[in-house]
Motif scaffolding. Structure first.
Motif, mmCIF file in Angstrom:
data_model
loop_
_atom_site.group_PDB
_atom_site.id
_atom_site.type_symbol
_atom_site.label_atom_id
_atom_site.label_comp_id
_atom_site.label_asym_id
_atom_site.label_seq_id
_atom_site.Cartn_x
_atom_site.Cartn_y
_atom_site.Cartn_z
ATOM 1 N N ASN A 70 40.979 37.510 42.601
ATOM 2 C CA ASN A 70 41.396 38.138 41.349
ATOM 3 C C ASN A 70 40.260 38.152 40.329
ATOM 4 O O ASN A 70 40.113 39.102 39.578
ATOM 5 C CB ASN A 70 42.615 37.419 40.775
ATOM 6 N N GLN A 71 39.477 37.107 40.320
ATOM 7 C CA GLN A 71 38.323 36.974 39.423
ATOM 8 C C GLN A 71 37.190 36.313 40.218
ATOM 9 O O GLN A 71 37.442 35.659 41.223
ATOM 10 C CB GLN A 71 38.662 36.107 38.198
ATOM 11 N N SER A 76 38.144 32.455 41.471
ATOM 12 C CA SER A 76 38.155 33.038 42.813
ATOM 13 C C SER A 76 39.148 32.389 43.777
ATOM 14 O O SER A 76 39.310 32.852 44.897
ATOM 15 C CB SER A 76 36.760 33.010 43.420
#
Length: 162
Positions: A70-71, A76
């Motif tokens: 997602n990031q 992560s």
């Protein structure tokens, strides 16, 4: 139905599905007039991502999913994913099959949770599906999605632990 990791050779079967979904403008925050190259990059090129295809018995691609962090870095460990099913394959439980597959893959890859950043509030079918697979709506951002038929509608942030 076989679900497997997509290859570059799958793109000709993926593009009609992605094009139909993007052009409709009902479920993704992508420009409805996005080019094929842009869509290919967005779907196939996410850092740390894996794309899956659902292949019918006749060899045609009926749906697809993509899984990625997602990031980056400190975010992560939380997965994000996207799903698209061909209109002619709708109603066969393919979204559920892809959803379960991606949840299993995310768990196997070591993600600790999964987050959907932008589930359109008018997409009742998807919301019901994700809730049945253990996702909760954490927040709805009012008016964050410009739906071509309903105007400004909310985007749901959905989450589940893995």
């Amino acid at each position: 139905m076989d679900i497997r990791v997509a290859t570059d050779d799958d793109w000709p079967g993926l593009w009609p599905i992605i094009e139909e979904v993007v052009r409709a403008g009902h479920t993704y925050c992508w420009p409805m007039d996005a080019t094929e190259d842009a869509c290919r990059s967005w779907w196939m090129g996410k850092p740390g991502g894996t794309v899956y295809v659902a292949v019918d018995e006749d060899g045609s691609i009926a749906g697809t999913a993509e899984l990625h962090p997602n990031q980056p870095a400190a975010g992560s460990h939380v997965a994000n994913a996207g799903f698209m099913v061909a209109s002619q394959a709708s109603g066969r439980g393919l979204g559920r099959m892809l959803g379960r597959h991606v949840i299993e893959e995310a768990t196997a890859q070591g993600f600790t949770a999964m987050q959907f950043n932008a589930v359109v509030a008018t997409n009742a079918h998807a919301i019901r599906l994700w809730q049945s697979l253990g996702f909760n709506i954490l927040a709805t951002i009012p008016g964050a999605f410009e739906h071509p038929e309903h105007g400004l509608v909310g985007l749901n942030l959905m989450y589940r632990s893995l």
